[in-house]
Structures are given as structure tokens and as C-alpha cells.
Design an enzyme around this catalytic site. Structure first.
Site: not given
Lengths: 298, 298
Positions: A15, A240, A249
């Protein structure tokens, strides 16, 4: 040093990771990723998002993904559901747990979800009410907990205020996210110390981005504060949007390597996790964001 | 938490970094790198190595580099000098401080420098004697302190034994290197705890490689153990000969970002350091290994 003996990993690659990837990804590839992750021993996988495909096109096929995954007993398959419509759609897809997301920064809330923090929390009330009635657990996210791309510094007290509200509304766990990866170890500890006064530490999770190379150190700092749930993304999937070319992440592999080294139990097989990350990186034609995966390739 | 207020960075990019890069690099480019680093505020730069060019071809021009750098007052320009011949050559080049290197692993010592640990230490005796006579300080390195590519695990007691010998021989500081980057935060702390019984902690330095993404976390763990000197390499120059495609030394920029975040003084200008790293990466046609440099490029 009093580190937790067991840590729960919340895999957000399918996700939070994929929604920040630019290439279109087939439902079959998403299903394969989720199944690879459950086979590696992950007990909690955030599979998709029930939001308008207008806002997040990458998540449009979430219902199809949920329909096709091989559900493994004991694994929680979760999805974002920021409003009642999304929540109902999620339940139709037999989502076992949903998540709602707020920001610790007013400016980020306005720019990201087009409303104030207070308004976003109000919108979650019907979701939490419905979830309670249906016996579905709700996880809360707070973004920008260590800095905001628009406001800069974010006070820990501001994070505590949003986390407290989410917890009071019924979120069983609140994940505190350094969305732009600017935080360092001292600020991370301070933040958990302050938020921990309002929300029990065993109800808090850490969610770190590696934009400035600090994520693994921040996980270690969090462990020292007694935090034992962490979000991460296999192969460091995602980027990002506020720092082009930067890392997304924290890679699940790199975090698991730390936890293994510390002798902390997770139930996850590192080799299988690395294999899952390599496969999705091949599909995406993407550099593997996990340093452990790269080192093991030698 | 009782972190040091001031940390000294030992910049090893021009030596440990470049010697693991494959492309030939001109003397002019090396000089420029060293001068950029001193301009950024680094107070200690390992410029080169006085070893046989047969073993380390990348360091062949060290005398020329030393002849051409713009020496900035207050900056220590150092070089490796593992034997008397190297030491004399270093002094001819007006090297201000030299370093010798031993391994904590017997197998690594044999394969890397072709002799036992005990033999390597014996060879340093004349260097240390000569250095004492000439008033030159000698820094000691110990490699493989958290693992060996041939032996696997390395006991902290074995590291302590080598570090103690180097210190007793007259090394004013001993840098403990995780050469293959396998260590994690807990092992790092344990290692400093054990070695710290034999050598005062303010005489120890940490030297981390980011092969498995753990270097910044290991620096933080070391700070918690009172260590206040760290080696690093601008732009993460260097690779890992034992894990192809893997990362090398921890990037100075990423470590400085941590230290700045912790409010620890270093005297280094992050922007200038990033600029120095970008320039040498352009010269090398190499990806920048610093995540901070990448994030700032946005």
C-alpha cells in the site's frame, strides 16, 4: 537496555510502498507480492486502500487484490479506509482491519487531504462507529510526526494531541510516521516520551522513512523507548514525493536484520523476505532499496 | 542518555573510500577532494596510504597528493604507513600523523595482509618506535571487529586483545572497524563495553560500513556507549570487496545529519560537505552513497 522480546512488523509495501511508485502494476503482481509476504512469515500486511481512484490511481484495484490473495490463517490483511464509503467497500472485500490517517501538521493536513486536522478526525467518527458495530479493528496513522514539508518542525505535543484523539476515538493502535524521514534518534525518543504520556506505549507504533538515512537508527531509538510495533516496506518500496530521488519507507529487510541482530523475535524468514522484495523490484524494474538485499546478492 | 557534546569526525574518503573505487582517479581530483573536505570544516583527513602500489594501486600517487594539497591550519592530514619504509616515505611527504592496521580475525589477517595478527603487530613496533622518536602520533585500526568474511562471528574479547596491544604499543587512539558492515546496535554496544575494559573509551573510535544498512544505528549505539570519534567517508565512497554492489563506509553526510540532529558539535558545514561529495561522485561517475545528499537534491 530493556528491549522488547518480540516485535510485530506491519508490512506496508503493497500500500504505502506501491502507491508512491510511478509504474502501473497489475493486480496479479500485487497479489503475488502479498502472498510472498505472508509466506515469508509477515503477520500483518496492508494490502490496499479504499479511497477514490481519482486521488490514488495506484490503489484502484484493491478490491480485486483482496479477492485473489491466498489468505493465510493468522495473517491480518488490512486496508486504508478514510471514510464510510471506503469502509463499506473494504468490508465487502473482507478486509479484516482498516486504517485511518491524520496528520500532526495543520499545513500537511490541508495540502494532503484538503481539510484541517480537526475536520479529518471528525470524518473518522462514522468509520469508527461503524467499525465498532461490525467488530472491525481500526488502526490510526499520524503523519509528519518529526517534521513537515511545509511547516518544518512539529512539536511532540502536537503529535500527542492527534494520537490521543485517535486513541480516544477507538483506534486500538496509533502509528506515528516520520513521513519525510527528517527525524533523528534523539527527536524520535523525545517524541515517544511525550506521546507516551497520553497513549500507552504498547498502543504506539513507529513508521519511519529512510529519506535521510536515519530510519534504522530511529527504529533502534524507538526500541529503547519500549516501542514494539513497526511499519516497513519490503525492498524499501515507495519514494518520497517531497524529495525526488530519495528513499521511501525503511526496508523491511534492513529492519528485520537489526531485530535479528538484537535477538528480537518476529517470526519472519529473512531469506524469503529478500526473495519477495527482489521479485517485486524485477516487476517494477526498480533498484532494490534494501541494503541487506544488495549485500546478499554478492 | 549521556551523549558526548562534541564528536570528532575522521574523514577516510580519500583513502579508505577511493582505494575501493575501481576507476583511476587523477592526483588533481584527489587534491581537490581533500581541499573541499578541509574547507567543509573537517579537522582530520586521511589523505592516502604509503604502501606498495603493487598492493593498492589506487594509492600510488599519495606523495603527489600530499605535495599539492592546500594545508589548512588546525587540520590533521594523515596517511596509512604499515611499515618503516612507508613511515619514512610518509614523513618525507610531511604527513602529520600515520596509521597502522591490524585485524581482529586471524583468517582475515592472513588473507588481507598475509601474516598472523601477532606478526602484524610485531611489524608495527619499528614504526611506533620511529614515530615516537620523531614526535609523530600513530593511530591504530582494528578490522573485522563485528564479523569476518572468512570466520564469521568475532568475539569482543578478541577485539579487546588486539586493541589493547595497539594501545600498549603507543597508538594514541584505536579505531574499531566493522569492515564488512554486518554488525547491529546491540553487538556494537557489547563490543565497546568489552574493549572499554582494556582501553579507555576516549581512546576508541568507531568505524562502520553500511553494507547491511546498520551504520547510522551503530554510530548512535556507540554514542550511547560514550564513543566520540568516528570514521566516515564522504558520499559513502568505497565499496565492499566482500559483497559486490554493496555500500561502503558510512556516508559522512548521513552521520553528520545524525549528529546535528542530536545537537552534537562537530564544526562541520553540512552543505559544503554535500557539495564535496557531489563533486567527487561526478568525477567518478558514481551514484552518491549519501541519502542526505540525495534528499537535498530534490
Amino acid at each position: 537496555m530493556n528491549l522488547p522480546q518480540h516485535v510485530r512488523l506491519v508490512e506496508v509495501g503493497p500500500r504505502d510502498g506501491l502507491q508512491n511508485e510511478k509504474q502501473p502494476i497489475s493486480v496479479a503482481d500485487k497479489v503475488r507480492l502479498v502472498d510472498d509476504l505472508s509466506a515469508a512469515g509477515l503477520g500483518y500486511i496492508e494490502v490496499g486502500s479504499f479511497v477514490s481512484p481519482k486521488w490514488v490511481p495506484q490503489m484502484a484495484g484493491s478490491a480485486e487484490v483482496f479477492a485473489q490473495i491466498a489468505r493465510k490463517p493468522g495473517v491480518t490483511y488490512a486496508a486504508l479506509a478514510p471514510n464510510l464509503r471506503g469502509f463499506e467497500a473494504a468490508l465487502e472485500s473482507k478486509v479484516e482491519e482498516v486504517a485511518v490517517f491524520a496528520a500532526a501538521s495543520e499545513a500537511f493536513s490541508q495540502k494532503n487531504i484538503n481539510c484541517s486536522i480537526a475536520e479529518s478526525l471528525e470524518r473518522f467518527v462514522p468509520v469508527l462507529d461503524a467499525a465498532k458495530q461490525r467488530g472491525v479493528r481500526v488502526r490510526g496513522y499520524v503523519s509528519c510526526v518529526l517534521g513537515c514539508p511545509y511547516e518544518g518542525a512539529v512539536a511532540p505535543e502536537q503529535v500527542a494531541s492527534v494520537a490521543r484523539e485517535l486513541f480516544a476515538m477507538g483506534c486500538y493502535e496509533v502509528s506515528l510516521g516520520d513521513t519525510i524521514g527528517v527525524g533523528t534518534a534523539g527527536a524520535t525518543r523525545k517524541m515517544f516520551e511525550v506521546v507516551g504520556r497520553d497513549v500507552p506505549r504498547d498502543k504506539l507504533a513507529g513508521h519511519f522513512h529512510d529519506t535521510y538515512g536515519q530510519a534504522v537508527a530511529n527504529v533502534y531509538a524507538s526500541l529503547l523507548e519500549g516501542i514494539s510495533v513497526f511499519d516497513s516496506s519490503v525492498a524499501g518500496l515507495g519514494g518520497c514525493p517531497y524529495a525526488k530521488g530519495a528513499t521511501g519507507n525503511v526496508a523491511s529487510e534492513d529492519m528485520l536484520y537489526l531485530l535479528n541482530g538484537l535477538g528480537i523475535d518476529t517470526g519472519i524468514d529473512l531469506d524469503k523476505l529478500i526473495a519477495a522484495g527482489r521479485r517485486i523490484c524485477q516487476v517494477l524494474g526498480r533498484d532494490n532499496g534494501s541494503r541487506v538485499a544488495k549485500a546478499r546478492q554478492a
